[in-house]
Write an enzyme that holds these catalytic residues in place. Structure first.
Site, short mmCIF file in Angstrom:
data_model
loop_
_atom_site.label_atom_id
_atom_site.label_comp_id
_atom_site.label_asym_id
_atom_site.label_seq_id
_atom_site.Cartn_x
_atom_site.Cartn_y
_atom_site.Cartn_z
CG ASP A 1 9.08 54.10 52.05
OD1 ASP A 1 8.56 54.28 50.91
OD2 ASP A 1 8.91 54.67 53.13
CG ASN B 1 0.98 63.54 54.79
OD1 ASN B 1 1.19 63.45 55.89
ND2 ASN B 1 1.62 62.87 53.90
#
Length: 507
Positions: free
Chosen positions: A193, A317
């Site tokens: 990340d 998303n």
């Protein structure tokens, strides 16, 4: 093998990606809609009979590239520390190195003059030159931009704060699961990340910066999160103090594959995946996505899974009926997001390849220390670490459980939430999964088990799976032991699992 070809747009950079599905074959997305790193390509070559050693391959390749306006920018095996530094190392002696070479070939990041050539022109020229020189070209691909998967309105705090994350953890039965295991410091979860805030008061004890590495930008040892996304994800996997993760104990490996702007590349993430496997990560969490199908990316995932790592990734998303890469790769567990009512978040991508759902709407977790330490975020990025934490608990009980065994176990024990196209196998239930894994699964009837269970007594040897009654409740033994007055079922959840409680206790 299921074949999927998609593109992904990050809401962070508002890039729309066109994609489509065709049964049984991969379909190339429209490249003008996909962000790439200009002047970079990922090259994979196979063994060549004309090259007797890896050193010979690299020296000759570097020389050939320089002669033809290309630059050898990075060696995947070397940068991930998979290749031995010993000059007398026997190629393939290390099993992970051998697997990488077999699955991916020798993989490099190559630069080309983007002002002079388009990617297609550069690819054609490079492939011709390498083939003429006797190299086996396995693939030449763009270096796609990848991004963190949180939604734009993710930090709204217009509702009652639940510091203990009660609703989301109860939805996937975490509190009950803690009666079997709370995790282990021997279980390593790699967070690929934006890094992790390693001085955070709820994370610092768990983050092992010595195992971490930066593949995004700057110093390779700088794994500090300055964006917030990676810290939030990490806290959902494992944290302590003011909040708690799905795991109450774990070792978190910060692998920075996204920069401080939340963006990274497919090559950098491949480096992170293989480096995590090299560090013996039990679980890899990837709350990120982007780009189109990449053979080298898929091969990196396959290689890590083959080494014993379980990879969990967010579906995306984009409000779309397709799954983002890397979640779309067959070897990766794909996780979508539900709200506190168990309904799929409208933003959560779905469709073929969706495995499981987990809480992902307004999730409270750790955030940057400089920004208040804790925050609410929304996205499949937030659902993904719930499942990574679940896998971490499973790995804490059985270190050798494979990715496919994990997938099958979670599928068997998941709670159905809707049609499989939108919800996969359903919402994960870690308590049922752990019961199944440890052999402590007990069917409790209203009266039968209370009546048939043996009364617990001290100074007795109990076996795994023994069912007893104590103080009006029913317990199952989760670890063989000899009982004593101080080890009664009510105060030793590490030994006894509460599977039925009286109405008075439940209240």
């Amino acid at each position: 093998m299921k074949k999927r070809k998609i593109g992904l747009a990050s809401l962070l950079i508002l890039v729309l990606i066109t994609c489509c599905f065709m049964s049984g074959e991969k379909v190339t997305a429209m490249t003008e809609d996909i962000e790439v790193i200009p002047g970079e390509m990922i090259l994979s070559i196979g063994d060549s009979s004309s090259m007797q050693s890896e050193e010979g391959i690299n020296q000759n390749l570097d020389s050939l590239l320089q002669e033809n306006e290309f630059v050898l920018k990075d060696d995947l095996l070397e940068s991930t520390e998979i290749k031995s530094e010993d000059e007398f190392h026997i190629l393939g002696q290390d099993s992970l190195e051998n697997d990488v070479i077999e699955n991916m070939g020798y993989t490099y990041l190559v630069g080309y003059p983007s002002g002079e050539y388009t990617f297609e022109q550069a690819r054609t020229k490079l492939e011709e030159q390498l083939t003429d020189a006797g190299y086996e070209v396995k693939g030449i691909e763009p270096n796609y931009v990848m991004t963190a998967l949180e939604t734009a309105d993710s930090q709204e705090q217009d509702y009652d704060i639940n510091p203990n994350q009660k609703w989301n953890y109860e939805m996937i039965q975490v509190p009950k699961a803690w009666k079997i295991t709370t995790g282990s410091s021997n279980t390593r979860v790699a967070i690929l990340d934006t890094g992790i805030d390693n001085v955070h008061p709820s994370l610092s004890k768990y983050v092992d910066t010595g195992l971490g590495k930066n593949f995004a930008s700057g110093s390779s040892t700088d794994t500090m999160d300055r964006q917030g996304h990676g810290t939030h994800v990490a806290g959902t996997v494992a944290s302590y103090g003011n909040v708690t993760g799905v795991m109450r104990t774990a070792t978190l490996i910060p692998i920075k594959v996204l920069g401080d702007n939340g963006k990274g590349t497919t090559y950098g993430i491949q480096q992170g995946i293989l480096y995590a496997a090299k560090q013996n990560a039990d679980v890899i969490n990837m709350s990120l996505g982007g780009g189109a199908y990449s053979k080298s990316f898929e091969s990196a995932c396959n290689t890590a899974v083959q080494s014993g790592t379980v990879i969990v990734a967010a579906t995306g998303n984009e409000y779309k009926s397709y799954i983002s890469y890397p979640a779309a790769y067959d070897s990766v567990i794909a996780v979508g997001a539900v709200d506190n009512k168990g309904q799929r978040g409208s933003f959560s991508n779905y469709g073929k390849g969706l495995d499981f759902m987990a809480p992902g709407v307004k999730i409270y977790s750790t955030y940057l220390t400089s920004d208040g330490s804790y925050a609410y975020l929304t996205g499949t990025s937030m659902a993904c670490p719930h499942v990574a934490g679940v896998v971490g608990l499973l790995k804490s009980v059985d270190k050798d459980i494979t990715a496919e065994q994990v997938r099958a176990l979670l599928k068997e024990t998941a709670k159905p939430a809707g049609n499989s196209n939108e919800y996969g196998a359903g919402i994960v239930d870690v308590d049922k999964a752990l019961q199944k894994l440890t052999g402590t699964e007990v069917t409790v009837n209203d009266d039968t088990n209370v009546l048939n269970a043996e009364k617990w007594v001290p100074a007795q040897q109990y076996k795994l799976g023994s069912v007893v009654s104590y103080d009006g409740n029913v317990y199952v033994c989760v670890k063989a032991h000899k009982s004593s007055e101080g080890l009664n079922p009510a105060n030793t959840p590490a030994l006894w699992y509460l599977c039925e409680e009286t109405e008075e206790d439940a209240a």
